[in-house]
Design an enzyme around this catalytic site. Structure first.
Site, PDB file in Angstrom:
ATOM      1  N   GLU A  32       0.511  -1.678  -0.123  1.00 33.62           N
ATOM      2  CA  GLU A  32      -0.097   0.548  -0.308  1.00 33.62           C
ATOM      3  C   GLU A  32       1.118   1.270   0.674  1.00 33.62           C
ATOM      4  O   GLU A  32       2.006   1.141   0.453  1.00 33.62           O
ATOM      5  CB  GLU A  32      -0.730   0.075   1.309  1.00 33.62           C
ATOM      6  CG  GLU A  32      -2.144  -1.228   0.972  1.00 33.62           C
ATOM      7  CD  GLU A  32      -2.835  -1.673   2.046  1.00 33.62           C
ATOM      8  OE1 GLU A  32      -3.173  -0.787   3.320  1.00 33.62           O
ATOM      9  OE2 GLU A  32      -3.424  -1.886   2.128  1.00 33.62           O
ATOM     10  N   GLN A  64      -9.871   1.509 -24.026  1.00 35.02           N
ATOM     11  CA  GLN A  64     -11.326   1.829 -23.851  1.00 35.02           C
ATOM     12  C   GLN A  64     -12.637   2.053 -23.326  1.00 35.02           C
ATOM     13  O   GLN A  64     -12.891   3.164 -22.232  1.00 35.02           O
ATOM     14  CB  GLN A  64     -11.201   0.208 -22.261  1.00 35.02           C
ATOM     15  CG  GLN A  64     -12.914  -0.234 -22.334  1.00 35.02           C
ATOM     16  CD  GLN A  64     -12.975  -1.572 -22.854  1.00 35.02           C
ATOM     17  OE1 GLN A  64     -12.264  -2.420 -23.669  1.00 35.02           O
ATOM     18  NE2 GLN A  64     -14.163  -1.676 -23.651  1.00 35.02           N
ATOM     19  N   ASP A  94      -0.803   4.653 -39.897  1.00 38.19           N
ATOM     20  CA  ASP A  94      -2.441   4.800 -40.115  1.00 38.19           C
ATOM     21  C   ASP A  94      -3.032   5.623 -40.985  1.00 38.19           C
ATOM     22  O   ASP A  94      -2.869   7.365 -40.381  1.00 38.19           O
ATOM     23  CB  ASP A  94      -2.908   3.759 -39.414  1.00 38.19           C
ATOM     24  CG  ASP A  94      -2.807   4.243 -38.014  1.00 38.19           C
ATOM     25  OD1 ASP A  94      -3.106   5.151 -38.108  1.00 38.19           O
ATOM     26  OD2 ASP A  94      -3.822   3.515 -37.198  1.00 38.19           O
ATOM     27  N   LYS A  98      -3.104   0.517 -45.668  1.00 41.14           N
ATOM     28  CA  LYS A  98      -3.621  -0.769 -46.429  1.00 41.14           C
ATOM     29  C   LYS A  98      -4.193  -0.842 -47.609  1.00 41.14           C
ATOM     30  O   LYS A  98      -5.886  -0.970 -47.816  1.00 41.14           O
ATOM     31  CB  LYS A  98      -4.323  -1.379 -45.293  1.00 41.14           C
ATOM     32  CG  LYS A  98      -3.353  -2.036 -43.785  1.00 41.14           C
ATOM     33  CD  LYS A  98      -4.354  -2.903 -42.901  1.00 41.14           C
ATOM     34  CE  LYS A  98      -3.200  -3.241 -41.736  1.00 41.14           C
ATOM     35  NZ  LYS A  98      -2.408  -2.319 -40.951  1.00 41.14           N
TER      36      LYS A  98
HETATM   37  C1  R5P Z   1      -3.905   2.595 -32.245  1.00 39.34           C
HETATM   38  O1  R5P Z   1      -4.552   3.225 -32.149  1.00 39.34           O
HETATM   39  C2  R5P Z   1      -2.480   3.856 -31.292  1.00 39.34           C
HETATM   40  O2  R5P Z   1      -2.797   4.977 -33.116  1.00 39.34           O
HETATM   41  C3  R5P Z   1      -1.463   3.267 -32.265  1.00 39.34           C
HETATM   42  O3  R5P Z   1      -1.317   3.035 -33.298  1.00 39.34           O
HETATM   43  C4  R5P Z   1      -1.040   1.932 -31.316  1.00 39.34           C
HETATM   44  O4  R5P Z   1      -1.836   2.053 -30.239  1.00 39.34           O
HETATM   45  C5  R5P Z   1       0.248   1.314 -31.613  1.00 39.34           C
HETATM   46  O5  R5P Z   1      -0.276   0.192 -30.448  1.00 39.34           O
HETATM   47  P1  R5P Z   1       1.673  -0.489 -30.906  1.00 39.34           P
HETATM   48  O6  R5P Z   1       2.699   0.103 -30.703  1.00 39.34           O
HETATM   49  O7  R5P Z   1       1.356  -1.772 -29.560  1.00 39.34           O
HETATM   50  O8  R5P Z   1       1.236  -1.599 -32.456  1.00 39.34           O
END
Ligand code: R5P
Length: 289
Positions: free
Chosen positions: A37, A95, A167, A190
């Site tokens: 704690e 989340q 992305d 992609k």
């Molecule tokens: C996704 O929504 C975030 O923008 C990051 O691309 C993601 O959290 C990166 O995670 P990782 O390093 O595990 O691929």
């Protein structure tokens, strides 16, 4: 009067914020009891002050959150007239809704607890989804560190630079970074070739012979950056850098990035790591002022 209270997960950022605001910096006493704690002592009363509690909720998230709750409550309880929770890296923000029936919406729970612990307002930096702060039950501001990352990159004198979103979700981030240091921007897209085969490549620009900076909000396991780096190597990029706000870097993620040919990780001090070359303290200063 403003007083900055340094959470143990953000000692450097807290000091930088206090310096910028030219105000007192309080470093509370924090100890762990043998059973795990926390014991926390502010060591002073905060009568009538505006307490700015700075605490990243990086790993170990739950312990850092508990410390944040104790700091906020102690600040309010000892008389602070206003308590601002500065949570530069916001744990559980991913989340942010119930994706499947019965799931706990962890972001909502954490925000409720921050408010109940004594916060009058919240300051966050590049929280997972910007819009989520609008639904917080208390005043909240989210700032982006992307212009600051762009300013850092400007100093590197890159050749034929390109800011590339990891992305589509990071396209806007890459645009802000690129605009700031005079680079073009694009993002990795992609394409489905067959039902089982996907190819990823920059949406519109050629990367061959260019200094490329992959931009994202978070590097967590490093998987996304490693995949992106592989593609860029294959396409003949001259150099590859990874820029992000939050260098979560789970386990040996930074080694994976290095092995994938990433020359440099450029991150902020929302999570204090050896890669924190950019400080978000100007954003916190602006929020408090
Ligand atoms: C996704 O929504 C975030 O923008 C990051 O691309 C993601 O959290 C990166 O995670 P990782 O390093 O595990 O691929």
């Amino acid at each position: 009067m403003v007083i900055v209270i340094a959470g143990s997960a953000s000692p450097k950022l807290s000091a930088r914020v206090a310096r910028r605001l030219e105000c007192r910096l309080l470093k509370p006493e924090l100890q762990h009891f043998p059973d795990g704690e926390l014991y926390l002592k502010l060591g002073t009363e905060l009568k009538g002050e505006h307490a700015v509690v700075v605490q990243s909720t990086r790993f170990p998230q739950d312990l850092n959150l508990m410390e944040l709750f104790l700091l906020l409550d102690a600040a309010k309880d000892t008389g602070a007239s206003r308590v601002t929770a500065v949570v530069p890296y916001f744990a559980y923000a991913r989340q942010d809704k119930r994706f499947k029936p019965g799931e706990a919406v962890s972001l909502k729970t954490v925000v409720k607890l921050i408010q109940r612990a004594g916060a009058d307002d919240i300051v966050a930096v590049d929280i997972h989804e910007e819009e989520t702060v609008r639904d917080f039950p208390l005043p909240a501001k989210n700032f982006t560190a992307m212009p600051l990352l762009g300013r850092y990159l400007k100093k590197l004198g890159l050749r034929s630079p390109l800011a590339l979103g990891a992305d589509q979700g990071s396209e806007e981030r890459a645009k802000i970074v690129g605009d700031e240091f005079g680079a073009e921007h694009d993002y990795l897209e992609k394409h489905r070739l067959t039902p089982t085969k996907v190819a990823t490549k920059p949406k519109k620009l050629d990367v061959s012979g260019r200094d490329v900076v992959i931009v994202d909000d978070i590097i967590s396991t490093g998987g996304s950056m490693v995949e992106a780096a592989k593609i860029l190597q294959h396409l003949g990029a001259r150099s590859i850098r990874a820029a992000c706000t939050h260098a979560v870097l789970v386990g040996n993620a930074h080694e994976k990035l290095k092995a994938a040919g990433i020359k440099e990780i450029i991150a902020t001090d929302t999570i204090e790591t050896p890669f924190s070359v950019v400080s978000v303290s100007p954003l916190i200063e602006e929020a408090v002022r």
